[in-house]
Design a protein around this motif. Sequence first.
Motif, PDB file in Angstrom:
ATOM      1  N   GLU A 228       0.832  -1.210   0.000  1.00  0.00           N
ATOM      2  CA  GLU A 228       0.000   0.000   0.000  1.00  0.00           C
ATOM      3  C   GLU A 228       0.865   1.257   0.000  1.00  0.00           C
ATOM      4  OE1 GLU A 228      -2.508  -0.480   3.392  1.00  0.00           O
ATOM      5  OE2 GLU A 228      -3.175  -2.474   2.733  1.00  0.00           O
ATOM      6  N   VAL A 229       2.091   1.146   0.504  1.00  0.00           N
ATOM      7  CA  VAL A 229       3.083   2.226   0.414  1.00  0.00           C
ATOM      8  C   VAL A 229       4.396   1.593  -0.032  1.00  0.00           C
ATOM      9  CG1 VAL A 229       1.968   3.647   2.187  1.00  0.00           C
ATOM     10  CG2 VAL A 229       3.766   2.029   2.850  1.00  0.00           C
ATOM     11  N   ASP A 230       5.289   2.411  -0.564  1.00  0.00           N
ATOM     12  CA  ASP A 230       6.567   1.912  -1.071  1.00  0.00           C
ATOM     13  C   ASP A 230       7.697   2.060  -0.066  1.00  0.00           C
ATOM     14  OD1 ASP A 230       5.452   1.450  -3.736  1.00  0.00           O
ATOM     15  OD2 ASP A 230       5.464   3.639  -3.912  1.00  0.00           O
ATOM     16  N   VAL A 231       7.627   3.114   0.749  1.00  0.00           N
ATOM     17  CA  VAL A 231       8.622   3.398   1.779  1.00  0.00           C
ATOM     18  C   VAL A 231       7.866   3.613   3.074  1.00  0.00           C
ATOM     19  CG1 VAL A 231      10.558   4.856   2.479  1.00  0.00           C
ATOM     20  CG2 VAL A 231       9.997   4.615   0.041  1.00  0.00           C
ATOM     21  N   ALA A 232       8.391   3.074   4.167  1.00  0.00           N
ATOM     22  CA  ALA A 232       7.719   3.225   5.457  1.00  0.00           C
ATOM     23  C   ALA A 232       8.695   3.757   6.489  1.00  0.00           C
ATOM     24  CB  ALA A 232       7.144   1.888   5.923  1.00  0.00           C
ATOM     25  N   VAL A 233       8.163   4.513   7.424  1.00  0.00           N
ATOM     26  CA  VAL A 233       8.957   4.988   8.546  1.00  0.00           C
ATOM     27  C   VAL A 233       8.629   4.139   9.761  1.00  0.00           C
ATOM     28  CG1 VAL A 233       9.444   6.912  10.106  1.00  0.00           C
ATOM     29  CG2 VAL A 233       9.101   7.339   7.671  1.00  0.00           C
ATOM     30  N   LEU A 234       9.630   3.388  10.208  1.00  0.00           N
ATOM     31  CA  LEU A 234       9.521   2.585  11.424  1.00  0.00           C
ATOM     32  C   LEU A 234      10.642   3.015  12.363  1.00  0.00           C
ATOM     33  CD1 LEU A 234       8.963  -0.982   9.905  1.00  0.00           C
ATOM     34  CD2 LEU A 234       7.217   0.535  10.849  1.00  0.00           C
ATOM     35  N   PHE A 235      10.445   2.804  13.638  1.00  0.00           N
ATOM     36  CA  PHE A 235      11.534   3.061  14.560  1.00  0.00           C
ATOM     37  C   PHE A 235      12.659   2.067  14.290  1.00  0.00           C
ATOM     38  CE2 PHE A 235       7.753   4.444  17.113  1.00  0.00           C
ATOM     39  CZ  PHE A 235       8.001   5.809  16.989  1.00  0.00           C
TER      40      PHE A 235
END
Length: 321
Positions: A228-235
């Motif tokens: 659903e997204v190409d890049v994700a921000v995770l801790f």
Amino acid sequence: MKKHTRWMVALLAVTLFFAAACSDDDDETSTGGGGTSTTEAGSEAAAKEGPTIVIGAQDFGESAILAEIYGQGLAAQGYSVEQQTLGGFRDIQMAAFESGDINFAPEYAASMLEFLNDKAGEATGDVDETVTALQGYLDELGLVALTPAPGVDTNGFVVTQETADELGLATLSDLAANGSDLTLGAPADCETNPFCLPGLQEVYGLDLSGSFVGLDTGVVATALENGEVDVAVLFTTDGRISEKGFVLLEDDQGMLAADNIVPVTTTEVADAYGQEMVDLVDSISAKLDTATLTALNKRYDIDKESAEDIAQAWLQENGFL
């Protein structure tokens, strides 16, 4: 006073939230879960004289775990402790400090500094330098930062292995060169967090604001996994990065700063309990390194254990209970 105005809307909301929560949850005794809960000292420690330490956790797993670790550790030594699940992020937390609804919180040095200052870029990769700068702002608010933990948790930009292979992505510079048309999924505060969208644009010249998708923290990894997204921000301490085989892109131009865990409390609490309480909190922080945070987060995110149980087991393993 200028810095306080940004919290007034959040302060009204959080005051109403706490009023409702307290009316519903006065009888709770567990330190886990929502609302307000109270932990009494164990029989092995005499009760300490002083104000109740009310710990505020932000709305993500690691914050909840840390709140339980500090809370249970303090309660075991006779301090009266309550937990508040804030239902939001730093703006709600700071409003709760302002209103007196909380007086202790596990924080992140660089992110808190950048939230409080009037200019981006004051935080550095040096934790002592960053905490010293942070304390300058906390002094105005009647708050004090205790000794930071060695553990660092900051924003990590991750992609699937398939995307990394297809576009040749290993660093954020690679993302800037080859991924400008990708969709970024992250918690809503990414739009203003200097270590998220603004940092990408300032440091890497990469503007993903047009394709940004704001998501609840708990569904970011799932959105990436499902395409659903190409890049994700995770801790960066998120156990799902290794569990799911995601590729953590290297911050090769040093956008990210020293986001070490740092407990923050009011000067009232610190003065009331003195060095004994500070030493206890510092001793807990000293054992919270990055590998430990990652392991604790895996138990929460992957194994689905409760923050309360995770904290209790860790405290027992490390001799605090």
